[in-house]
Design a protein around this motif. Structure first.
Motif, mmCIF file in Angstrom:
data_model
loop_
_atom_site.group_PDB
_atom_site.id
_atom_site.type_symbol
_atom_site.label_atom_id
_atom_site.label_comp_id
_atom_site.label_asym_id
_atom_site.label_seq_id
_atom_site.Cartn_x
_atom_site.Cartn_y
_atom_site.Cartn_z
ATOM 1 N N THR A 43 0.830 -1.205 0.000
ATOM 2 C CA THR A 43 0.000 0.000 0.000
ATOM 3 C C THR A 43 0.866 1.257 0.000
ATOM 4 O O THR A 43 2.067 1.205 0.224
ATOM 5 N N GLY A 44 0.224 2.385 -0.227
ATOM 6 C CA GLY A 44 0.933 3.654 -0.249
ATOM 7 C C GLY A 44 1.433 3.985 -1.632
ATOM 8 O O GLY A 44 1.609 3.105 -2.492
ATOM 9 N N LEU A 45 1.659 5.259 -1.888
ATOM 10 C CA LEU A 45 2.108 5.706 -3.191
ATOM 11 C C LEU A 45 3.501 5.186 -3.507
ATOM 12 O O LEU A 45 4.363 5.115 -2.640
ATOM 13 N N LYS A 46 3.710 4.827 -4.776
ATOM 14 C CA LYS A 46 5.000 4.333 -5.246
ATOM 15 C C LYS A 46 5.481 5.205 -6.403
ATOM 16 O O LYS A 46 4.704 5.938 -7.013
ATOM 17 N N THR A 47 6.766 5.117 -6.706
ATOM 18 C CA THR A 47 7.318 5.855 -7.844
ATOM 19 C C THR A 47 8.031 4.891 -8.779
ATOM 20 O O THR A 47 8.520 3.835 -8.364
ATOM 21 N N GLY A 67 -4.915 6.513 -11.352
ATOM 22 C CA GLY A 67 -4.018 6.032 -10.310
ATOM 23 C C GLY A 67 -2.700 6.754 -10.263
ATOM 24 O O GLY A 67 -1.980 6.661 -9.271
ATOM 25 N N VAL A 68 -2.351 7.468 -11.335
ATOM 26 C CA VAL A 68 -1.121 8.258 -11.351
ATOM 27 C C VAL A 68 -1.400 9.603 -10.697
ATOM 28 O O VAL A 68 -2.305 10.327 -11.107
ATOM 29 N N THR A 69 -0.639 9.925 -9.673
ATOM 30 C CA THR A 69 -0.847 11.181 -8.951
ATOM 31 C C THR A 69 0.117 12.272 -9.397
ATOM 32 O O THR A 69 -0.105 13.442 -9.140
ATOM 33 N N SER A 70 1.208 11.869 -10.070
ATOM 34 C CA SER A 70 2.194 12.843 -10.534
ATOM 35 C C SER A 70 3.041 12.221 -11.632
ATOM 36 O O SER A 70 3.394 11.043 -11.559
ATOM 37 N N THR A 102 4.535 8.881 -10.104
ATOM 38 C CA THR A 102 4.059 8.512 -8.773
ATOM 39 C C THR A 102 2.645 7.974 -8.935
ATOM 40 O O THR A 102 1.818 8.590 -9.601
ATOM 41 N N TYR A 103 2.377 6.824 -8.336
ATOM 42 C CA TYR A 103 1.101 6.159 -8.589
ATOM 43 C C TYR A 103 0.624 5.400 -7.351
ATOM 44 O O TYR A 103 1.409 5.075 -6.446
ATOM 45 N N ASP A 104 -0.674 5.111 -7.344
ATOM 46 C CA ASP A 104 -1.290 4.341 -6.270
ATOM 47 C C ASP A 104 -1.459 2.907 -6.771
ATOM 48 O O ASP A 104 -2.280 2.648 -7.657
#
Length: 226
Positions: A43-47, A67-70, A102-104
């Motif tokens: 869990t948690g955001l990954k890069t 799902g991509v936050t950045s 950066t994605y979930d």
């Protein structure tokens, strides 16, 4: 061959046609298979970092992915002092144009990002070039930043090489993670800010359209700005 040179003057983006590029056929869209090995990143955001030629198009595709936050355009490798667009695009540095995503993983897994990348972003049979751009700084590379990403990337690359979907050998490589340097501000969200730019219309808008067509469940109409 360089992309159109970019200059930032008086707070506004200006472009110059220092290099008039000839017409090239657009990259062939190949629907890559679902990964046999699914990423398990918890869990948690990954890069993750992807090198796929001009970073404008790579960023545009992932910025439209659920799902991509950045998605940040930048330069991977080389030195901080030389992480400059004019130097990198001249081919004299050791950088590669990249995008840090950066994605979930609860929404989109790393293996799904790989599937999108190989389907609509790059031609994996090309070395040191993508689309109209030439040079080692435009090479297509997978740059995992964790052991799990590396295992999934290696498995998927092996799967693609056995698939027979491409007429030529796949040359996209897996590279060790080094320092990522964010590109200049005017490169960030470039496709969204400049939808009528000739390069975007010709090369990058079709990639986003292919994302929507092939992966409607993962497509997000809204551009995720940084």
């Amino acid at each position: 061959m360089k992309r159109l040179a970019l200059l930032l003057a008086a707070g506004a983006l200006a472009t110059t046609t220092a290099c008039q590029q000839p017409a090239f056929a657009a990259e062939k869209v190949v629907e890559a298979p679902v990964a046999a090995r699914k990423a398990n990143e918890g869990t948690g955001l990954k890069t993750a970092i992807f090198a796929g030629g001009c970073f404008w198009g790579v960023e545009a595709v992932f910025s439209h992915t659920k799902g991509v936050t950045s998605a940040v355009s930048g330069y991977h490798g080389g030195t901080k002092r030389q992480a400059d667009y004019k130097l990198v695009s001249s081919g004299v540095t050791d950088h590669v144009e990249t995008v840090k995503v950066t994605y979930d993983p609860k929404v989109v897994r790393y293996d799904q990002l790989l599937q999108i990348f190989f389907s609509v972003v790059i031609d994996p049979t090309l070395k040191n070039r993508q689309g109209p751009d030439r040079g080692a700084h435009y090479n297509a590379e997978l740059i995992p930043v964790s052991a799990e990403q590396r295992r999934v990337a290696a498995s998927y690359l092996a799967q693609l090489k056995k698939s027979g979907l491409w007429d030529k050998p796949i040359v996209t490589s897996i590279e060790p993670a080094r320092t990522f340097y964010a590109a200049e501000t005017y490169h960030q969200d470039f496709a969204d800010k400049n939808p009528r730019h000739g390069y975007i219309v010709r090369w990058d808008a079709p990639k986003v359209a292919a994302l929507k067509r092939l992966y409607p469940s993962l497509y997000r109409a809204e551009f995720r700005r940084n």
